[in-house]
Enzyme design. Structure first.
Site, PDB file in Angstrom:
ATOM      1  CB  ALA A   1      62.499  48.943  67.400  1.00  0.00           C
ATOM      2  CB  THR A   2      62.061  45.898  72.065  1.00  0.00           C
ATOM      3  OG1 THR A   2      60.650  45.933  71.859  1.00  0.00           O
ATOM      4  CG2 THR A   2      62.363  45.803  73.545  1.00  0.00           C
ATOM      5  CB  VAL A   3      66.765  49.138  73.036  1.00  0.00           C
ATOM      6  CG1 VAL A   3      68.275  49.075  73.309  1.00  0.00           C
ATOM      7  CG2 VAL A   3      66.501  50.021  71.808  1.00  0.00           C
TER       8      VAL A   3
ATOM      9  CE  LYS B   1      65.479  51.173  67.288  1.00  0.00           C
ATOM     10  NZ  LYS B   1      65.669  52.582  66.873  1.00  0.00           N
TER      11      LYS B   1
ATOM     12  N   GLY C   1      59.805  50.990  72.041  1.00  0.00           N
ATOM     13  CA  GLY C   1      59.125  51.996  71.253  1.00  0.00           C
ATOM     14  C   GLY C   1      57.959  51.385  70.502  1.00  0.00           C
TER      15      GLY C   1
ATOM     16  CG  ASP D   1      62.304  60.676  69.410  1.00  0.00           C
ATOM     17  OD1 ASP D   1      61.747  61.505  70.159  1.00  0.00           O
ATOM     18  OD2 ASP D   1      62.166  59.449  69.527  1.00  0.00           O
TER      19      ASP D   1
END
Length: 449
Positions: A32-34, A49, A29, A134
């Site tokens: 952040a990254t998952v 995350k 996103g 969202d």
């Protein structure tokens, strides 16, 4: 989720906080990254995350605050259709939290069930005056056959003004217009998700939010026109959820459940609804105790630790209070170790449980807790304490206890340490002696017990 041998042997992209072996990126996103990661301590795969804020110092600070709030909120929610979170931490790469690893999406023939389960999750949130903000395909997953709602980074409260943030094809008009948000905002997004699953195309196929305004001017064709096998009632429900005017949408998530339930059958609806409202209530009436713990935690972080004893009859919420203290300690950057004392498990069983829960430098022989503390486990504890000659220590428990206390104190100098012991009255005598020694020395160390 089963893990193949090939996956288990995949070379890690990195290791987070010395514990989480990252092997794949699942999603990215704006902030952040998952990742998919393997928890070396508990030998399981999960999602991690990682916050990677960008922009001005002020924007980065806001992102950090929202990220901590997101974790804290999810820890307070327990619902079968909301993703379960585990731990929060701060690595040199940034703040992170871990959560259950979800699979892919439900097949098209199970869309009614997916909508029922997501509507149940939304009803749960909306009853607490929360708006997810969202709902989108990437934020819905599957775990053990159950749909899960995740990514609460845009969580807001009813009445907040829209910030224009979200996934464009699912974005409700009031979000883009900066108008007040309420539960119908999420219902619009849920309708957009349903439309895509039922028809294979977006109702409002925008790549950017500034492309949505002209698309909203023309209603999309009803799903039944694109997929003639769909029940007319389901098509009509989705069309109503996509109303540009919030007043044209269903009045609540409960109405969505009722209308889909008429198609899915009362048995299916009852299962979703009955299991969906086992809520985790807010911790009430414990603010004085929480304030006491917060103050002690703040002093511990400054090197002036303490030991607190929470005493009350059974059923008065002591365990719940400990969990709340654990969350606040994690968010404050402390390392939290927790254990439930169990009588009859042998000497050092409680201390053994504390050590195995987080301290990753322990020998492998006690990472998996045995049903009782064996001589091998005591030998491993002795080695971890810095004294491998367990045969000598077996005859001198006082020396072993002093060594263990010293080792824990050394660990807390690297990071503030919070030890949480539930059901202390069941603690074995040997562990209790170590805890007493730690409590005595805590005021001179970053340690809270």
């Amino acid at each position: 989720m089963p893990v193949s041998t090939a996956l288990a042997e995949r070379a890690p992209l990195c290791v987070i906080d010395g514990r989480y072996r990252v092997d794949a990126e699942l999603g990215r996103g704006a902030q952040a990254t998952v990742f998919r990661a393997h928890d070396g301590l508990k030998d399981r795969y999960l999602a991690l995350k990682l916050l990677q804020p960008r922009g001005s110092a002020q924007r980065i600070e806001r992102s950090q605050i929202r990220f901590r709030r997101e974790f804290h909120t999810l820890m307070s929610l327990r619902h079968p259709n909301i993703v379960e979170v585990h731990d929060f931490g701060v690595d040199r790469r940034g703040a992170y939290y871990t959560m259950e690893l979800l699979g892919g999406y439900l097949p098209v023939e199970a869309i009614c069930r997916l909508l029922l389960e997501l509507a149940s999750a939304l009803a749960f949130l909306h009853a607490r005056r929360m708006v997810h903000g969202d709902i989108s395909r990437r934020n819905v997953g599957l775990a053990r056959g159950v749909a899960k709602l995740m990514d609460f980074g845009l969580l807001s409260t009813v009445g907040d003004l829209g910030r224009g943030c979200g996934t464009p094809p699912y974005l409700a008009p009031e979000v883009a217009w900066g108008a007040p948000l309420d539960h119908r905002t999420d219902l619009f997004s849920l309708g957009a998700l349903a439309y895509g699953l039922l028809t294979g195309r977006h109702a409002f196929p925008a790549k950017r939010s500034d492309e949505l305004e002209p698309l909203w001017a023309t209603p999309p064709p009803p799903p039944a026109l694109l997929n003639p096998e769909l029940p007319a009632e389901l098509s009509e429900l989705v069309v109503s959820m996509l109303s540009i005017d919030p007043l044209g949408r269903p009045a609540s998530a409960a109405e969505v459940i009722d209308r889909i339930g008429a198609l899915a059958g009362p048995e299916r609806t009852a299962v979703v609804v009955n299991r969906g409202y086992l809520a985790s209530a807010r911790l009430a009436g414990r603010e004085p105790e929480l304030e006491l713990a917060r103050g002690a935690l703040g002093r511990a972080r400054a090197g002036e630790g303490a030991a607190l004893l929470l005493e009350a009859p059974s059923g008065m919420g002591k365990s719940r209070l400990l969990r709340e203290i654990a969350v606040e300690a994690q968010l404050a950057g402390a390392r939290v170790l927790s254990v439930r004392a169990e009588g009859g498990q042998g000497p050092y069983s409680t201390l053994h449980g504390l050590l195995e829960s987080v301290l990753r430098a322990l020998p492998q022989s006690i990472v998996t807790r045995p049903t009782r503390v064996t001589s091998q486990a005591l030998a491993a504890l002795s080695a971890w304490a810095g004294e491998p000659r367990q045969a000598e220590l077996g005859a001198d428990r006082g020396r072993l206890q002093a060594l263990l206390a010293r080792r824990v104190l050394a660990a807390c100098e690297e990071q503030t340490l919070v030890l949480l012991v539930d059901d202390l009255q069941r603690c074995d005598e040997a562990s209790l002696a170590v805890l007493a020694a730690l409590a005595h020395r805590a005021p001179r160390h970053p340690l809270l017990i």
